[in-house]
Scaffold this motif. Structure first.
Motif, PDB file in Angstrom:
ATOM      1  N   GLY A 189      11.116 -91.001 -61.744  1.00  0.00           N
ATOM      2  CA  GLY A 189      12.404 -89.754 -62.391  1.00  0.00           C
ATOM      3  C   GLY A 189      11.104 -88.568 -63.184  1.00  0.00           C
ATOM      4  N   LYS A 190      10.742 -87.923 -62.233  1.00  0.00           N
ATOM      5  CA  LYS A 190       9.376 -87.488 -62.458  1.00  0.00           C
ATOM      6  C   LYS A 190       9.780 -85.808 -61.761  1.00  0.00           C
ATOM      7  CE  LYS A 190       4.554 -89.643 -63.197  1.00  0.00           C
ATOM      8  NZ  LYS A 190       4.577 -89.392 -64.373  1.00  0.00           N
ATOM      9  N   ILE A 191       9.603 -85.253 -62.475  1.00  0.00           N
ATOM     10  CA  ILE A 191       9.558 -83.910 -62.094  1.00  0.00           C
ATOM     11  C   ILE A 191       8.772 -83.126 -62.790  1.00  0.00           C
ATOM     12  CG2 ILE A 191      11.453 -81.503 -62.840  1.00  0.00           C
ATOM     13  CD1 ILE A 191      12.597 -83.741 -61.545  1.00  0.00           C
ATOM     14  N   THR A 192       7.875 -81.991 -61.534  1.00  0.00           N
ATOM     15  CA  THR A 192       7.013 -81.420 -61.850  1.00  0.00           C
ATOM     16  C   THR A 192       6.476 -80.531 -61.371  1.00  0.00           C
ATOM     17  OG1 THR A 192       5.910 -84.012 -61.381  1.00  0.00           O
ATOM     18  CG2 THR A 192       4.685 -81.800 -61.230  1.00  0.00           C
ATOM     19  N   PHE A 193       6.647 -79.405 -62.094  1.00  0.00           N
ATOM     20  CA  PHE A 193       5.840 -78.070 -61.663  1.00  0.00           C
ATOM     21  C   PHE A 193       5.100 -77.675 -61.190  1.00  0.00           C
ATOM     22  CE2 PHE A 193      10.153 -76.728 -64.839  1.00  0.00           C
ATOM     23  CZ  PHE A 193      10.770 -77.691 -63.831  1.00  0.00           C
ATOM     24  N   THR A 248      13.657 -74.603 -59.872  1.00  0.00           N
ATOM     25  CA  THR A 248      14.432 -75.827 -59.737  1.00  0.00           C
ATOM     26  C   THR A 248      14.038 -77.062 -59.023  1.00  0.00           C
ATOM     27  OG1 THR A 248      15.976 -74.020 -59.443  1.00  0.00           O
ATOM     28  CG2 THR A 248      16.790 -76.504 -58.668  1.00  0.00           C
ATOM     29  N   LYS A 249      13.993 -78.380 -59.582  1.00  0.00           N
ATOM     30  CA  LYS A 249      13.238 -79.410 -59.200  1.00  0.00           C
ATOM     31  C   LYS A 249      14.358 -80.635 -58.986  1.00  0.00           C
ATOM     32  CE  LYS A 249       9.598 -78.543 -57.966  1.00  0.00           C
ATOM     33  NZ  LYS A 249       8.412 -78.913 -57.309  1.00  0.00           N
ATOM     34  N   LYS A 250      14.038 -81.543 -58.498  1.00  0.00           N
ATOM     35  CA  LYS A 250      15.150 -82.412 -58.259  1.00  0.00           C
ATOM     36  C   LYS A 250      14.618 -83.780 -58.296  1.00  0.00           C
ATOM     37  CE  LYS A 250      19.242 -80.294 -55.907  1.00  0.00           C
ATOM     38  NZ  LYS A 250      19.949 -79.875 -55.159  1.00  0.00           N
ATOM     39  N   ASP A 251      15.065 -85.257 -58.546  1.00  0.00           N
ATOM     40  CA  ASP A 251      14.650 -86.387 -58.350  1.00  0.00           C
ATOM     41  C   ASP A 251      14.894 -87.327 -58.904  1.00  0.00           C
ATOM     42  OD1 ASP A 251      12.601 -88.285 -57.147  1.00  0.00           O
ATOM     43  OD2 ASP A 251      10.883 -87.145 -58.882  1.00  0.00           O
ATOM     44  N   THR A 252      14.693 -88.527 -58.555  1.00  0.00           N
ATOM     45  CA  THR A 252      15.883 -89.520 -58.744  1.00  0.00           C
ATOM     46  C   THR A 252      15.346 -90.895 -59.568  1.00  0.00           C
ATOM     47  OG1 THR A 252      16.526 -88.844 -56.661  1.00  0.00           O
ATOM     48  CG2 THR A 252      17.937 -91.633 -57.801  1.00  0.00           C
ATOM     49  N   ASP A 256      16.428 -76.962 -68.210  1.00  0.00           N
ATOM     50  CA  ASP A 256      17.644 -77.263 -68.018  1.00  0.00           C
ATOM     51  C   ASP A 256      18.296 -78.278 -67.167  1.00  0.00           C
ATOM     52  OD1 ASP A 256      20.437 -77.029 -68.443  1.00  0.00           O
ATOM     53  OD2 ASP A 256      20.014 -74.954 -67.666  1.00  0.00           O
ATOM     54  N   VAL A 257      18.568 -79.493 -67.859  1.00  0.00           N
ATOM     55  CA  VAL A 257      18.980 -80.528 -67.252  1.00  0.00           C
ATOM     56  C   VAL A 257      20.239 -80.111 -66.448  1.00  0.00           C
ATOM     57  CG1 VAL A 257      19.037 -83.190 -67.076  1.00  0.00           C
ATOM     58  CG2 VAL A 257      17.489 -82.130 -69.026  1.00  0.00           C
ATOM     59  N   THR A 258      20.458 -79.458 -65.050  1.00  0.00           N
ATOM     60  CA  THR A 258      21.887 -78.802 -65.077  1.00  0.00           C
ATOM     61  C   THR A 258      22.898 -80.384 -63.969  1.00  0.00           C
ATOM     62  OG1 THR A 258      20.374 -78.429 -62.972  1.00  0.00           O
ATOM     63  CG2 THR A 258      21.047 -77.117 -63.829  1.00  0.00           C
ATOM     64  N   GLN A 259      21.831 -81.261 -64.107  1.00  0.00           N
ATOM     65  CA  GLN A 259      22.931 -82.246 -63.486  1.00  0.00           C
ATOM     66  C   GLN A 259      21.982 -83.331 -63.321  1.00  0.00           C
ATOM     67  OE1 GLN A 259      21.600 -83.658 -59.315  1.00  0.00           O
ATOM     68  NE2 GLN A 259      24.380 -85.406 -59.154  1.00  0.00           N
ATOM     69  N   PHE A 260      22.328 -84.794 -64.809  1.00  0.00           N
ATOM     70  CA  PHE A 260      21.889 -86.098 -64.360  1.00  0.00           C
ATOM     71  C   PHE A 260      23.138 -87.201 -64.838  1.00  0.00           C
ATOM     72  CE2 PHE A 260      19.316 -88.436 -67.804  1.00  0.00           C
ATOM     73  CZ  PHE A 260      19.453 -89.170 -67.151  1.00  0.00           C
ATOM     74  N   THR A 261      23.291 -87.256 -63.245  1.00  0.00           N
ATOM     75  CA  THR A 261      24.469 -88.421 -62.554  1.00  0.00           C
ATOM     76  C   THR A 261      23.437 -89.117 -62.479  1.00  0.00           C
ATOM     77  OG1 THR A 261      25.691 -86.093 -61.980  1.00  0.00           O
ATOM     78  CG2 THR A 261      26.250 -88.322 -61.761  1.00  0.00           C
ATOM     79  N   ALA A 262      24.538 -90.767 -62.957  1.00  0.00           N
ATOM     80  CA  ALA A 262      24.164 -92.270 -63.021  1.00  0.00           C
ATOM     81  C   ALA A 262      25.221 -92.396 -61.617  1.00  0.00           C
ATOM     82  CB  ALA A 262      24.495 -93.067 -64.306  1.00  0.00           C
ATOM     83  N   TYR A 263      24.685 -93.025 -60.640  1.00  0.00           N
ATOM     84  CA  TYR A 263      25.204 -93.782 -59.771  1.00  0.00           C
ATOM     85  C   TYR A 263      25.288 -95.513 -59.766  1.00  0.00           C
ATOM     86  CZ  TYR A 263      25.336 -88.818 -57.787  1.00  0.00           C
ATOM     87  OH  TYR A 263      25.668 -87.716 -57.676  1.00  0.00           O
ATOM     88  N   LEU A 319      18.571 -86.898 -60.725  1.00  0.00           N
ATOM     89  CA  LEU A 319      18.504 -85.490 -61.647  1.00  0.00           C
ATOM     90  C   LEU A 319      18.026 -83.490 -60.836  1.00  0.00           C
ATOM     91  CD1 LEU A 319      15.398 -86.658 -63.921  1.00  0.00           C
ATOM     92  CD2 LEU A 319      17.053 -85.895 -65.142  1.00  0.00           C
ATOM     93  N   THR A 320      19.066 -82.506 -61.488  1.00  0.00           N
ATOM     94  CA  THR A 320      18.412 -81.292 -61.408  1.00  0.00           C
ATOM     95  C   THR A 320      17.892 -80.892 -62.424  1.00  0.00           C
ATOM     96  OG1 THR A 320      20.346 -82.062 -59.406  1.00  0.00           O
ATOM     97  CG2 THR A 320      19.110 -79.662 -60.126  1.00  0.00           C
ATOM     98  N   VAL A 321      16.392 -80.582 -62.649  1.00  0.00           N
ATOM     99  CA  VAL A 321      15.909 -79.743 -63.304  1.00  0.00           C
ATOM    100  C   VAL A 321      15.709 -78.298 -63.032  1.00  0.00           C
ATOM    101  CG1 VAL A 321      14.365 -79.689 -65.578  1.00  0.00           C
ATOM    102  CG2 VAL A 321      15.467 -82.002 -64.420  1.00  0.00           C
ATOM    103  N   ASP A 322      16.096 -77.169 -64.172  1.00  0.00           N
ATOM    104  CA  ASP A 322      15.752 -76.319 -63.845  1.00  0.00           C
ATOM    105  C   ASP A 322      15.168 -75.697 -65.038  1.00  0.00           C
ATOM    106  OD1 ASP A 322      17.530 -75.236 -62.013  1.00  0.00           O
ATOM    107  OD2 ASP A 322      19.320 -74.443 -63.281  1.00  0.00           O
ATOM    108  N   GLY A 323      13.187 -74.958 -64.601  1.00  0.00           N
ATOM    109  CA  GLY A 323      12.520 -74.505 -65.066  1.00  0.00           C
ATOM    110  C   GLY A 323      12.709 -72.818 -65.019  1.00  0.00           C
ATOM    111  N   HIS A 324      12.712 -72.406 -66.075  1.00  0.00           N
ATOM    112  CA  HIS A 324      12.663 -71.077 -66.806  1.00  0.00           C
ATOM    113  C   HIS A 324      11.738 -70.716 -67.698  1.00  0.00           C
ATOM    114  CE1 HIS A 324      16.904 -70.947 -66.137  1.00  0.00           C
ATOM    115  NE2 HIS A 324      16.860 -72.110 -66.755  1.00  0.00           N
ATOM    116  N   LEU A 325      10.905 -69.665 -67.047  1.00  0.00           N
ATOM    117  CA  LEU A 325       9.198 -69.198 -67.259  1.00  0.00           C
ATOM    118  C   LEU A 325      10.004 -67.602 -68.564  1.00  0.00           C
ATOM    119  CD1 LEU A 325       7.206 -68.862 -63.918  1.00  0.00           C
ATOM    120  CD2 LEU A 325       7.494 -71.135 -65.505  1.00  0.00           C
TER     121      LEU A 325
END
Lengths: 538, 454
Positions: free
Chosen positions: A79-83, A257-261, A299-306, A366-372
């Motif tokens: 689950g690496k979110i990388t900008f 915006t970045k997504k990962d699982t 901002d973690v806009t989505q964090f859903t466990a399936y 995971l969906t994460v928005d990075g606001h600069l």
């Protein structure tokens, strides 16, 4: 004498006849048919001491040992979110056409004249509001095309761009363009300048942000040609593939915006949700490093466990408590720490991550928005290197402490016995001495091509491994091991049925005795011995 | 340097020739025997040619008829019933390249050069039982089983013999052979002892041990094309494998009708020192228990490993170390005790007890012989032997003499020629000799026999 010979010879001939008359078979090897000898061989197959690491074949480094020896499953590096720097805007490819007229005074033949002409333009950026103070370029091309209708025997345009600093001399970009044109008419001169190593410098105090100044001086002499002033001077400025190694200024309020699982394969195989983790056994670890010199809000806009597979179960995971936004600012390095990373550790004690694991989450999206520059302070001084990045590592740590009433695993494997006609009986022996506080029951169903069960190995699901007895809290350590001998007998008829089988439906159930809390320690193991007694037809 | 001492080879010809003293080859079995002539020589390469084969069972013993139909089946119980505790297949070839002899008054001197080849594969009944029934059979399951005596012995050597016999007072003849042997090649299984124990409990762990010692002296490099390599040996290569030996024999005639004889032959040994290899167990008799594969070493990162540690361990434990120490083998000695009753001028009855001193045990055999002389032209003999636990050994032979030419053909198991499925043993022995001169006294002249009452 003849009689005597007969007395001797006749018995001898009779003896020969007697011995040969007993023979009713010929020496005919071809008449020997295949035999049905059946030998029975006992063969030890497996003798292994299996730890958890051996059982789950932890090739991805999930299994760790906690400080107290408890087995901790760490699901990270996924689950690496990388900008990275390439995600941030910079100078896009662009073309700037600049056009000015100039007047050449009337000159005596041979009399010199220097006519200055200034051009101004704004360099566009990907992000509106982005301000570049200085950038060390490591790529890009600047194509400078000059067009003019000056009709002089001898004329040169001297070009100086103070915003572009040359790498070797440290001086402004400076070059001359020969525009001698005695025959008159418009001419064009093309100059290509690689930008690697140049420094782009803008000074906001003397003009608008990102304003590029091009100073030109037309040098010429009086001649016999007519003076057609005003003359026309056009500059075509093409900037392409510009990139930087270091950049200072203000990067605007970009949103990336970045997504990962995160995959939790170990839990995805569970068919039911019948287990509970002990208090404090699950931790969501959020470690973020940032080497941009920019304030960033994640901002973690989505964090859903399936649950995964066909199971529709899912759960929204929150980081800081129910109805609390999962957004937080991260630290960033100051000018004094260019090239370093600032680490932010996020406290997720109020997260509901344990609920997510208990639904046997197979994956977490995971969906994460990075606001600069979330504060919008346009006077802020940001910096970025080409190696800069924000690296947010979402890791789930699961300590194996809890109770299991039915961790059920169902799997199907292809099976084809083939033409093993030689085997007429089979006795499979499983001799397990279990040091884990968990019981394992198993069922093997052999199904044919239309999924009809042709043979069931254990008529009633049988425990093949019995749980070891568990000691008191808080350690919950096993106090010994539990032996279990299981025998599987297959007759010739049953082996015949297996020839029709094409798949094995494996159902395994894992549970703790009486649903009690147990802990799995790293030093636990099970001694598993497997042997076979097989009847073989020769 | 270690010198191994062992037994590995046979060297024999047919039993029938023992009753035919007029055939020079009879001296092979008893050095006091010699033909009734003053001088003889044998046809080079054909003077005495012997081929023999022995099996632990006959074709009939191996097979049974199906209850229906004419086809046969091999019943394993029948096979086991036919086997003794120790069993062997053997093949022997003995040929005299050159033989000659002459008389000086009552002394007889003989010279011969022969070539012997012998191969024998031995195995125990327990090993056959294990193969046929498996280790989970009640005979082995939970019981310790020992398997020994399995192995291959093979040899080829040249024999140079000087024979001497002397007649004393017309009643007693003493004889001897002094021999020089030159070994061609040799494989000697000194030891091949195995132990196997299959535990009834748990996952049936198997405990085993081995004690193997095999010696070879040859240029044979592998067993894959051994026959071709053997056939590649030159017919008369001499080597540095030297051996020596002797035979002793006597023939006593208390009366004209009766003669008694005894001999011990093949008291020989060869020291093998050319191209020697000794294959010796690294851990002789040391037990190793195999309880199964460790899946952790068997499967690595989800794939089957190319090497499995336990297999290396087993290979190492039961491995053989190779040395190059010379060793000594000797030919199986044989003791012959014979009697001949010349009950008429043309008819003789004979009895022979032969004892083979093999590596496993003393193997006796008995032969009852009848010989009839059809004048001086033809001698026919027939005999019956009990050999190798087999009763169907009826032998026939003849000696044809025309002038100095003597041709003989003998067989101890004539039934094998007509009904090979009944025979465990097959052999044939023939030769061509040239005999000259008569001794001063006709030693074979018999009184006319008249049965009482006629």
């Amino acid at each position: 004498m003849i009689k005597l010979k007969l007395i001797i010879l006749v018995p001898l001939l009779l003896l020969i006849l007697f011995t040969t008359s007993c023979i009713d078979k010929q020496l005919d090897f071809d008449s020997i048919k295949t035999q049905n000898w059946s030998a029975e061989w006992a063969i030890p197959l497996i003798n292994s001491q299996l730890t958890l690491d051996d059982i789950v074949k932890d090739s991805s480094g999930i299994i760790h040992e906690g400080e107290d020896g408890l087995v901790v499953l760490v699901f990270d590096n996924q689950g690496k979110i990388t900008f990275s720097a390439s995600d941030l805007g910079f100078i896009p490819d662009q073309q700037k056409l600049l056009d000015e007229d100039f007047i050449v005074p009337d000159l005596l033949p041979g009399e010199p004249a220097d006519i200055p002409v200034e051009f101004l333009t704004i360099i566009e950026t990907d992000e509106p509001g982005m301000r570049i103070d200085s950038c060390f370029l490591n790529a890009g091309e600047y194509e400078f095309i000059l067009r003019t209708d000056l009709n002089k025997d001898n004329a040169v345009v001297e070009v100086t761009i103070p915003n572009l600093v040359e790498p070797v001399t440290g001086t402004s970009l400076h070059f001359n363009v020969d525009v001698s044109n005695p025959s008159g008419g418009e001419i064009e001169r093309d100059t290509l300048i690689p930008m690697t190593g140049f420094t782009l410098v803008f000074d906001e105090t003397t003009g608008p942000a990102n304003e590029l100044t091009i100073n030109t001086i037309v040098h010429t002499f009086g001649d016999e040609n007519s003076n057609n002033s005003p003359y026309h001077l056009e500059l075509e400025n093409n900037f392409t593939a510009m990139d930087y190694s270091r950049c200072f200024g203000y990067f605007g309020q970009q949103v990336i915006t970045k997504k990962d699982t995160i995959y939790l394969n170990m839990f995805s195989v569970n068919d039911q949700n019948n287990f509970t983790f002990g208090p404090g056994s699950i931790d969501l670890r959020l470690d973020i490093s940032n080497s941009f010199g920019i304030p960033v809000l994640l901002d973690v806009t989505q964090f859903t466990a399936y649950h995964g597979g066909e199971n529709p179960d899912s759960l929204e995971v929150y980081l800081f408590g129910e109805d609390v936004p999962s957004a937080f600012e991260i630290d960033y390095p100051s000018y004094d720490h260019i090239g370093e990373s600032a680490i932010t550790v996020v406290n997720t004690n109020n997260s509901n991550i344990n609920e997510a694991v208990e639904i046997s989450a197979g994956k977490m999206c995971l969906t994460v928005d990075g606001h600069l520059n979330p504060a919008g302070d346009t006077t802020a001084n940001n910096f970025a290197l080409d190696s800069s990045m924000v690296d947010a590592d979402f890791a789930v740590e699961v300590g194996l402490f809890g109770s299991v009433s039915g961790f059920k695993v169902i799997d199907t494997v292809d099976f084809n016995l083939g033409s093993m006609d030689e085997i007429n009986s089979l006795l499979l022996v499983l001799d397990a001495e279990n040091g884990y506080p968990l019981t394992v029951s198993m069922q093997l169903e052999f199904v044919d091509s239309i999924y009809q069960v042709v043979h069931t190995v254990f008529p009633d699901s049988e425990n093949i491994i019995e749980a070891a007895p568990v000691g008191p809290s808080p350690e919950y350590r096993v106090t010994g091991s539990s032996p279990k001998l299981t025998q599987v007998v297959l007759s010739r008829d049953e082996i015949e049925k297996l020839k029709e089988a094409r798949q094995i439906l494996i159902t395994a159930m894992l549970y703790s005795t009486n649903n009690d809390l147990v802990k799995v320690y790293m030093d636990y193991y099970v001694n598993m011995k497997v042997g076979v007694k097989v009847g073989i037809d020769y | 340097m270690v010198i191994f001492w062992g037994i590995s080879v046979q060297s024999q010809v047919s039993r029938s020739v023992y009753f035919l003293e007029q055939v020079p080859a009879s001296s092979i079995l008893n050095p006091s025997f010699h033909p009734t002539c003053n001088f003889y020589f044998d046809m080079p390469l054909l003077s005495s040619f012997y081929l023999g084969y022995e099996s632990p069972f006959t074709f009939d013993e191996l097979t049974k008829k199906w209850e229906t139909g004419d086809s046969l089946n091999i019943d394993r119980e029948t096979v086991l019933d036919a086997l003794g505790k120790r069993n062997y297949f053997s093949f022997e070839h003995y040929t005299t390249l050159l033989r000659a002899g002459f008389r000086v008054k009552n002394h007889f001197i003989q010279l011969s050069i022969s070539k012997a080849f012998s191969t024998k594969f031995s195995f125990g009944k327990d090993l056959a039982t294990l193969f046929l029934y498996g280790n989970a059979d009640e005979r082995f399951f939970g019981k310790e089983a020992s398997f020994s005596g399995t192995g291959l012995n093979m040899t080829s050597f040249h024999e140079f013999a000087l024979g001497y016999s002397v007649e004393i007072a017309n009643k007693l003849t003493l004889g001897t052979h002094l021999k020089y042997l030159n070994g061609n090649f040799n494989i000697w299984t000194e030891k091949s002892d195995f132990m196997l124990y299959t535990d009834e409990g748990s996952n049936f762990p198997v405990t085993a041990s081995s004690d193997i010692a095999i010696h070879t002296s040859s240029t044979i490099s592998s067993f894959n094309n051994m026959i071709r390599q053997i056939s590649g040996y030159s017919w008369f290569d001499l080597s540095q494998n030297h051996g020596y030996g002797f035979d002793l024999g006597l023939d006593f005639e208390p009366s004209r009708q009766l003669s008694l004889s005894a001999s011990i032959v093949d008291l020989c040994w060869i020291k093998w020192q050319e191209n020697v290899k000794n294959y010796i167990s690294i851990n002789p008799g040391s037990r190793f228990t195999f309880e199964g594969f460790d899946v952790n070493s068997f499967i690595s990162n989800g794939t089957f490993s190319d090497t499995v540690d336990i297999l290396d361990t087993i290979t190492s434990h039961f491995g053989l170390e190779t040395t190059h120490d010379p060793y000594i083998s000797h030919v199986n000695p044989k003791l012959y005790l014979g009697g001949m009753w010349h009950f008429t001028r043309s008819n003789e009855l004979g009895l022979l007890v032969r004892s083979d001193f093999t590596e496993e045990k003393v193997k006796p055999s008995i032969t009852l012989n009848f010989t009839h002389n059809f004048g001086k032209l033809l001698t026919v003999n027939a005999n019956y032997s009990f050999i190798n636990r087999n009763y169907y050994n009826v032998g026939l032979g003849f000696v044809f003499r025309l002038g100095p030419v003597q041709l003989f053909a003998l067989n101890d198991m004539v039934i094998a020629l007509f009904e090979p499925q009944k025979a465990r043993n097959y052999n044939i022995h023939f030769g061509l000799n040239f005999l000259f001169g008569k001794p001063a006294r006709n030693m074979l002249e018999m009184p006319t026999y008249t049965p009482s009452g006629n």
